[in-house]
Design an enzyme around this catalytic site. Structure first.
Site, PDB file in Angstrom:
ATOM      1  N   ASP A  29       2.541   3.239   3.216  1.00 35.08           N
ATOM      2  CA  ASP A  29       1.780   3.847   2.971  1.00 35.08           C
ATOM      3  C   ASP A  29       1.720   5.775   2.104  1.00 35.08           C
ATOM      4  O   ASP A  29       1.727   5.424   0.790  1.00 35.08           O
ATOM      5  CB  ASP A  29       0.741   4.213   4.076  1.00 35.08           C
ATOM      6  CG  ASP A  29      -0.634   4.800   3.943  1.00 35.08           C
ATOM      7  OD1 ASP A  29      -1.082   5.640   3.044  1.00 35.08           O
ATOM      8  OD2 ASP A  29      -1.252   5.371   4.468  1.00 35.08           O
ATOM      9  N   GLN A  33     -10.156   9.777  -4.127  1.00 36.89           N
ATOM     10  CA  GLN A  33      -9.375  10.607  -3.035  1.00 36.89           C
ATOM     11  C   GLN A  33     -10.486  11.553  -1.995  1.00 36.89           C
ATOM     12  O   GLN A  33     -10.799  10.945  -1.025  1.00 36.89           O
ATOM     13  CB  GLN A  33      -7.874  11.615  -2.674  1.00 36.89           C
ATOM     14  CG  GLN A  33      -7.501  11.869  -1.613  1.00 36.89           C
ATOM     15  CD  GLN A  33      -7.036  11.415  -0.811  1.00 36.89           C
ATOM     16  OE1 GLN A  33      -5.387  10.924  -0.835  1.00 36.89           O
ATOM     17  NE2 GLN A  33      -7.455  11.007   0.371  1.00 36.89           N
ATOM     18  N   HIS A  88       1.547   5.863  -1.696  1.00 38.07           N
ATOM     19  CA  HIS A  88       0.996   6.785  -2.907  1.00 38.07           C
ATOM     20  C   HIS A  88       1.802   6.697  -3.491  1.00 38.07           C
ATOM     21  O   HIS A  88       2.730   8.222  -2.718  1.00 38.07           O
ATOM     22  CB  HIS A  88       0.113   7.794  -1.813  1.00 38.07           C
ATOM     23  CG  HIS A  88      -0.641   7.128  -1.304  1.00 38.07           C
ATOM     24  ND1 HIS A  88      -2.449   7.635  -1.630  1.00 38.07           N
ATOM     25  CD2 HIS A  88      -1.193   6.453  -0.122  1.00 38.07           C
ATOM     26  CE1 HIS A  88      -2.944   6.027  -0.748  1.00 38.07           C
ATOM     27  NE2 HIS A  88      -2.197   5.962   0.106  1.00 38.07           N
ATOM     28  N   HIS A 137       0.699  -1.219  -0.119  1.00 43.16           N
ATOM     29  CA  HIS A 137       0.128   0.016  -0.252  1.00 43.16           C
ATOM     30  C   HIS A 137       0.521   0.669  -0.012  1.00 43.16           C
ATOM     31  O   HIS A 137       1.258   1.516   1.258  1.00 43.16           O
ATOM     32  CB  HIS A 137      -0.807  -0.242   0.973  1.00 43.16           C
ATOM     33  CG  HIS A 137      -1.752   1.211   0.917  1.00 43.16           C
ATOM     34  ND1 HIS A 137      -3.200   1.089   1.165  1.00 43.16           N
ATOM     35  CD2 HIS A 137      -1.874   2.749   1.403  1.00 43.16           C
ATOM     36  CE1 HIS A 137      -3.717   2.190   1.659  1.00 43.16           C
ATOM     37  NE2 HIS A 137      -3.338   3.182   1.395  1.00 43.16           N
ATOM     38  N   GLU A 181     -10.760   4.093   7.562  1.00 41.71           N
ATOM     39  CA  GLU A 181      -9.578   4.522   8.178  1.00 41.71           C
ATOM     40  C   GLU A 181     -10.243   5.857   8.924  1.00 41.71           C
ATOM     41  O   GLU A 181     -10.323   7.118   8.721  1.00 41.71           O
ATOM     42  CB  GLU A 181      -8.679   4.873   6.945  1.00 41.71           C
ATOM     43  CG  GLU A 181      -7.084   5.914   7.308  1.00 41.71           C
ATOM     44  CD  GLU A 181      -6.782   6.850   6.164  1.00 41.71           C
ATOM     45  OE1 GLU A 181      -6.510   6.671   5.160  1.00 41.71           O
ATOM     46  OE2 GLU A 181      -5.203   6.425   6.696  1.00 41.71           O
ATOM     47  N   HIS A 208      -9.792   2.217   0.807  1.00 42.60           N
ATOM     48  CA  HIS A 208      -9.041   2.586   1.880  1.00 42.60           C
ATOM     49  C   HIS A 208     -10.614   2.600   2.523  1.00 42.60           C
ATOM     50  O   HIS A 208     -11.561   3.201   2.137  1.00 42.60           O
ATOM     51  CB  HIS A 208      -8.930   4.687   1.775  1.00 42.60           C
ATOM     52  CG  HIS A 208      -7.266   3.791   1.135  1.00 42.60           C
ATOM     53  ND1 HIS A 208      -6.253   4.127  -0.599  1.00 42.60           N
ATOM     54  CD2 HIS A 208      -6.773   5.241   1.830  1.00 42.60           C
ATOM     55  CE1 HIS A 208      -5.620   4.397  -0.127  1.00 42.60           C
ATOM     56  NE2 HIS A 208      -5.173   4.731   0.614  1.00 42.60           N
ATOM     57  N   TRP A 225       0.768  13.218   4.594  1.00 46.37           N
ATOM     58  CA  TRP A 225       1.183  13.132   5.351  1.00 46.37           C
ATOM     59  C   TRP A 225       1.141  12.413   6.588  1.00 46.37           C
ATOM     60  O   TRP A 225       1.758  12.111   7.568  1.00 46.37           O
ATOM     61  CB  TRP A 225      -0.035  11.806   5.153  1.00 46.37           C
ATOM     62  CG  TRP A 225      -1.479  11.824   4.791  1.00 46.37           C
ATOM     63  CD1 TRP A 225      -2.653  12.410   5.241  1.00 46.37           C
ATOM     64  CD2 TRP A 225      -0.997  12.186   3.365  1.00 46.37           C
ATOM     65  NE1 TRP A 225      -3.047  12.373   3.908  1.00 46.37           N
ATOM     66  CE2 TRP A 225      -2.613  12.509   2.425  1.00 46.37           C
ATOM     67  CE3 TRP A 225      -0.473  12.290   1.846  1.00 46.37           C
ATOM     68  CZ2 TRP A 225      -3.560  13.016   1.297  1.00 46.37           C
ATOM     69  CZ3 TRP A 225      -1.297  12.906   0.652  1.00 46.37           C
ATOM     70  CH2 TRP A 225      -2.779  12.643   0.407  1.00 46.37           C
TER      71      TRP A 225
HETATM   72 FE   FE2 Z   1      -3.533   4.972   1.662  1.00 43.79          FE
END
Ligand code: FE2
Length: 429
Positions: free
Chosen positions: A309, A152, A59, A57, A213, A210, A315
């Site tokens: 991730d 997203q 991005h 996983h 979360e 996702h 993030w």
């Molecule tokens: Fe993610």
């Protein structure tokens, strides 16, 4: 005739003194003594040879953008999403490709040879989709990149997202993504799961959402995901990523949910570094850890892989493509400190992750692709403890990265001059 023989390897299952013979990019023989002539020799010197690391996983469209256009001050998931929204209008395909390619270099250096990356499809220009499809082609000789069409800003909440997602699949994106907990209502979240699973069923694609979360124990879209998976016959093709609300759910409800997930053949992906930093942000004390229930999922028969991730993005400001760091954080957060637990965490970034991604010909048996990593470690637990140096990374039977062994010179009287953090080999007693 072999192209390469790795001598005296220790394997993750504990076998020692093993030779691995490679020809035409495939593993041909794994045995105590390979006598076939020819080819290059790689001396493992008794250290661990493992199948490559797999990141389940990630991005790749956001990676290495830290500080653009500003840093995430609160450190929360929601400010990260807002910040990504500020950055999106300024993205260029060239910058997306440059950053993704740079990250793939880091990955190869770390023995990370397969990544499942979500790609945001909410920008109607689909710049990131085009960029990552281009990157997928460029890195194919040395890295398997799977792309997930990820809405997203919400499939139903973001205007045009469904159409954009379909266009991304038409362009060649591999997996259907989603974000039901971010839709406007629980009902719309469930509707998004249904629509996306139906789309995946029509097209014969896997699903990786996702899902939940959130710290909200009532975020229960995973039960809809399990239900839709069974209704549409998608067993074995559907993954719930994050699933952090499970950490906060009532135990009785979870006792129903776990068998439901197992019956549906769901897989789960936890993202330990991100879950431990983003979850529990609204708590004072006690403060929840937030990562999903990894040992309980495994005990119920649900495969659990780990993902990185994020690396240096809106993030998360840290990271360096090191899946051993991810696994080490996972075992701490989940308190999986038994030998079996630590080995399951190593598997979560190797074999289990490969299973969740459906990677063909992955492993260290004859017939598998000759992809493996020589680590400066005695076994998987030692690799986790030392965040072991990747001495050599092999792809299709070719060495694609090397790193010198870690060694520190001590300047102490009556002590050894060089140490590498291997425990001393003392005799009985
Ligand atoms: Fe993610």
């Amino acid at each position: 005739m072999l192209d390469m023989v790795v001598r005296n390897a220790t394997l993750p299952d504990g076998r020692k003194g093993i030779d691995i013979g490679v020809a035409d990019g495939r593993i041909r023989v794994v045995d105590a003594k390979v006598t076939a002539p020819g080819g290059r020799e790689l001396d493992a010197a008794g250290q661990l040879v493992t199948p490559p690391f797999v990141d389940a996983h990630f991005h790749l469209d956001a990676t290495l953008s830290y500080g653009l256009p500003r840093v995430n001050r609160s450190g929360t998931l929601l400010e990260g999403i807002a910040l990504w929204g500020e950055l999106k209008p300024h993205l260029t395909q060239e910058a997306l490709v440059d950053r993704a390619m740079a990250y793939c270099d880091w990955a190869v250096a770390r023995g990370l040879l397969a990544i499942r990356s979500h790609v945001d499809v909410c920008d109607p220009r689909l710049l990131a989709v085009e960029a990552l499809l281009h990157v997928r082609d460029r890195v194919r000789p040395y890295l398997d990149l799977q792309l997930v069409a990820f809405p997203q800003d919400g499939l139903l909440r973001s205007p045009g997202a469904y159409d954009n997602l379909v266009r991304a699949l038409d362009m060649g994106v591999d997996v259907v993504g989603g974000i039901p907990h971010f839709e406007r209502t629980t009902a719309e979240g469930a509707e998004s799961v249904r629509k996306l699973c139906e789309l995946a069923a029509e097209r014969g694609l896997p699903v990786d959402m996702h899902c939940d979360e959130s710290d909200d124990p009532h975020s229960r879209h995973v039960e809809v995901l399990a239900c839709e998976t069974q209704r549409l016959g998608l067993q074995g093709r559907v993954t719930g990523s994050h699933l952090t609300s499970m950490h906060s759910m009532d135990n009785y409800y979870v006792s129903k949910l776990l068998p439901l997930m197992a019956e549906a053949g769901l897989s789960a992906i936890a993202n330990p570094l991100i879950n431990i930093t983003l979850q529990g942000r609204h708590d004072t004390y006690p403060k929840r850890r937030g990562m999903t229930r990894v040992p309980e999922l495994l005990a119920a028969g649900v495969p659990v892989a780990f993902g990185h991730d994020c690396v240096m993005d809106p993030w998360y400001s840290l990271g360096s493509a090191d899946m051993l760091e991810v696994a080490a954080m996972g075992l701490h957060v989940a308190q999986m400190t038994s030998q079996d637990g630590m080995r399951a965490c190593f598997a979560a970034v190797t074999t289990t992750a490969a299973q969740v991604l459906g990677l063909p010909d992955y492993g260290l048996t004859p017939g598998c692709r000759a992809d493996f990593v020589l680590l400066q470690a005695q076994d998987p637990v030692d690799a986790l403890r030392r965040r072991a140096t990747r001495l050599a990374v092999v792809r299709n039977g070719q060495i694609v990265a090397t790193t010198p062994p870690a060694s520190t010179t001590l300047h102490l009287a009556d002590r050894p001059s060089a140490i590498d953090f291997a425990p001393p080999r003392s005799g009985p007693g």
